[in-house]
Design a protein around this motif. Sequence first.
Motif, mmCIF file in Angstrom:
data_model
loop_
_atom_site.group_PDB
_atom_site.id
_atom_site.type_symbol
_atom_site.label_atom_id
_atom_site.label_comp_id
_atom_site.label_asym_id
_atom_site.label_seq_id
_atom_site.Cartn_x
_atom_site.Cartn_y
_atom_site.Cartn_z
ATOM 1 N N PHE A 275 -4.533 -9.316 -3.078
ATOM 2 C CA PHE A 275 -3.638 -8.327 -2.462
ATOM 3 C C PHE A 275 -4.427 -7.382 -1.554
ATOM 4 O O PHE A 275 -4.020 -7.098 -0.424
ATOM 5 N N ILE A 276 -5.548 -6.874 -2.058
ATOM 6 C CA ILE A 276 -6.355 -5.922 -1.284
ATOM 7 C C ILE A 276 -6.751 -6.545 0.056
ATOM 8 O O ILE A 276 -6.631 -5.919 1.109
ATOM 9 N N THR B 258 -3.807 -6.881 2.527
ATOM 10 C CA THR B 258 -3.148 -5.666 3.032
ATOM 11 C C THR B 258 -4.114 -4.629 3.602
ATOM 12 O O THR B 258 -3.668 -3.573 4.049
ATOM 13 N N ASN B 259 -5.413 -4.897 3.587
ATOM 14 C CA ASN B 259 -6.338 -3.948 4.201
ATOM 15 C C ASN B 259 -6.052 -3.827 5.684
ATOM 16 O O ASN B 259 -5.681 -4.802 6.335
ATOM 17 N N ARG B 260 -6.241 -2.592 6.195
ATOM 18 C CA ARG B 260 -5.996 -2.379 7.631
ATOM 19 C C ARG B 260 -7.185 -2.862 8.444
ATOM 20 O O ARG B 260 -8.320 -2.801 8.014
ATOM 21 N N HIS C 40 1.133 0.103 -8.322
ATOM 22 C CA HIS C 40 -0.220 -0.046 -7.764
ATOM 23 C C HIS C 40 -1.171 -0.706 -8.769
ATOM 24 O O HIS C 40 -2.303 -1.029 -8.418
ATOM 25 N N LEU C 41 -0.722 -0.833 -10.018
ATOM 26 C CA LEU C 41 -1.604 -1.452 -11.036
ATOM 27 C C LEU C 41 -1.324 -2.954 -11.067
ATOM 28 O O LEU C 41 -0.689 -3.495 -11.970
ATOM 29 N N ILE C 42 -1.808 -3.612 -10.039
ATOM 30 C CA ILE C 42 -1.426 -4.993 -9.771
ATOM 31 C C ILE C 42 -1.967 -5.951 -10.812
ATOM 32 O O ILE C 42 -1.283 -6.870 -11.255
ATOM 33 N N ARG D 224 0.835 -1.191 0.000
ATOM 34 C CA ARG D 224 0.000 0.000 0.000
ATOM 35 C C ARG D 224 0.878 1.253 0.000
ATOM 36 O O ARG D 224 2.087 1.169 0.251
ATOM 37 N N ASN D 225 0.285 2.406 -0.259
ATOM 38 C CA ASN D 225 1.015 3.656 -0.082
ATOM 39 C C ASN D 225 1.567 3.689 1.341
ATOM 40 O O ASN D 225 0.836 3.415 2.290
ATOM 41 N N GLN E 44 -4.982 -8.837 -7.756
ATOM 42 C CA GLN E 44 -5.241 -7.539 -7.109
ATOM 43 C C GLN E 44 -6.246 -7.677 -5.968
ATOM 44 O O GLN E 44 -6.092 -7.081 -4.903
ATOM 45 N N LYS E 45 -7.273 -8.454 -6.193
ATOM 46 C CA LYS E 45 -8.285 -8.671 -5.164
ATOM 47 C C LYS E 45 -7.673 -9.382 -3.942
ATOM 48 O O LYS E 45 -7.944 -9.003 -2.793
ATOM 49 N N ASP F 109 -16.085 -9.441 2.204
ATOM 50 C CA ASP F 109 -17.045 -8.394 1.842
ATOM 51 C C ASP F 109 -18.416 -8.884 2.266
ATOM 52 O O ASP F 109 -18.729 -10.070 2.103
#
Lengths: 283, 283
Positions: A277-278, A281-283, A187-189, A37-38, A274-275, A243
């Motif tokens: 990864f999200i 790494t989500n907080r 970031h363009l995974i 992430r950033n 990408q999904k 989700d």
Amino acid sequence: MSQMEIKNITKKFADVTALDNVTLKLEENKIYGLLGRNGAGKTTLLNLITNRIFPTDGEILVDGESVIENDSALSKLYFMTENNYYPEHMTVKKAFTWTKGFYTDFDIEYASELCEKFSLKLSQKIKTLSTGYTSIFKMILALSCNVPFVLLDEPVLGLDANHRDLFYKELLKNYSEKPKTIIISTHLIEEAAEIIEDVIIIKSGKLILKESVESVLSQGYAITGSISAVDSFTAGKNVLGADTIGGLKSAYILGHLDKSGIPEGLEVTKPDLQKLFIHMTNR
Amino acid sequence: MSQMEIKNITKKFADVTALDNVTLKLEENKIYGLLGRNGAGKTTLLNLITNRIFPTDGEILVDGESVIENDSALSKLYFMTENNYYPEHMTVKKAFTWTKGFYTDFDIEYASELCEKFSLKLSQKIKTLSTGYTSIFKMILALSCNVPFVLLDEPVLGLDANHRDLFYKELLKNYSEKPKTIIISTHLIEEAAEIIEDVIIIKSGKLILKESVESVLSQGYAITGSISAVDSFTAGKNVLGADTIGGLKSAYILGHLDKSGIPEGLEVTKPDLQKLFIHMTNR
């Protein structure tokens, strides 16, 4: 036989630990995706590898030699950074001959061919380039250097879809003709997933995954159904995240999937990199 | 019932024709994707719609009224631009109350909730925000304005994959709770394809396509095989472009596909929107 070892690297800025005991070995002639992430510490790691900053602890070796103030090790690395170090009035063409002064294997003819393909004029002054063309200029330098390790930090920033597509093609062509180790931080995974072999994921300064893209994709799956059914199925499994929409839940899991063991009413899908990864790494 | 009509708009800058006779009607409560290469004229069109610049020819009507120096028409539009017009020391919170001075339906409570979700501090000064957080700040303003037309120019610039994912979710939530017309200009076409209904494609200042994403995807296909077999199959068809690797060719076509008419040795695949876009707009 070139290789890079990152050994127990920690980097602190005042009271912030940007990298926390990261250990990694990078093999010869492989394309790595450095994801996070950033603010996760990706650029800090690239700066440490290229001796732009010093580690608080640990060491980084290229072919067994420390990179710290070591020209022999550093000459094997090229770093395409977000910063622009070129003098105000320098043209693209002049930057090529200037770079060849430092990187003697720099291929000016190949760099000029890439300029033609990307419609970048050799006579243009670097400071007048748009964001997209600044990326293109820097990426052409990186691909033309002919060093064993090429580090790319957000190489497609500001590029339109056509130029990104062309960049991925030229990168793969370059890699197949002159194999090297390439590290791409992006970031363009989902787009990068098509060209990288191994993925390195950093979360809040810690290494959380280093594995082949193929293996991550084969282990990742999502299970969807009623909240209670999903919860009871996923109990004890390595759940990355979920989700929820109304009474429905999708849980993302990393692990071996036994298809015969899926209860009725639950549906399995395969998420993209990408999904996954999200959710990792989500907080 | 809000609608926008763009009638025969031409815009010239000195000897460059940025937009060439563009005519478009935008319906109420729809999400449009405004797509084009760097320099195609997307931002020029958005600047014309919001009366930041004047057309050389043609007119733009919002609910039947010209947008030129017309506060009533312009108050129905909010434009999230690349530029930052906020004073040096203004905080995020102050920018919300300031914006409410111009847009009386601005929802400060909702904007503050979005800040929480994106971890943007209300007390932070706008000028100290990173590229990603500047995008987040501007996107929150746009979503909170409650006007019939929201124009977003590169809304996800600098956002990591997690924040892009969150943005798309919040945009759809906002749209379903308070329907409006949203125009998104972006280079991340494959991600945007999941949320846009209609696609507007501009190439070198000319409108080349305005159609539903569903219809474009249903008409687009790729045919792969030996160069000669592909060439003879595609003769007379609407070929967007082609890739060639060795003796193999993939041609991208827009049109009705008669599956029974595919000769042996040729393979049909369905490209995604970004791939179709690339072939429609390559020079």
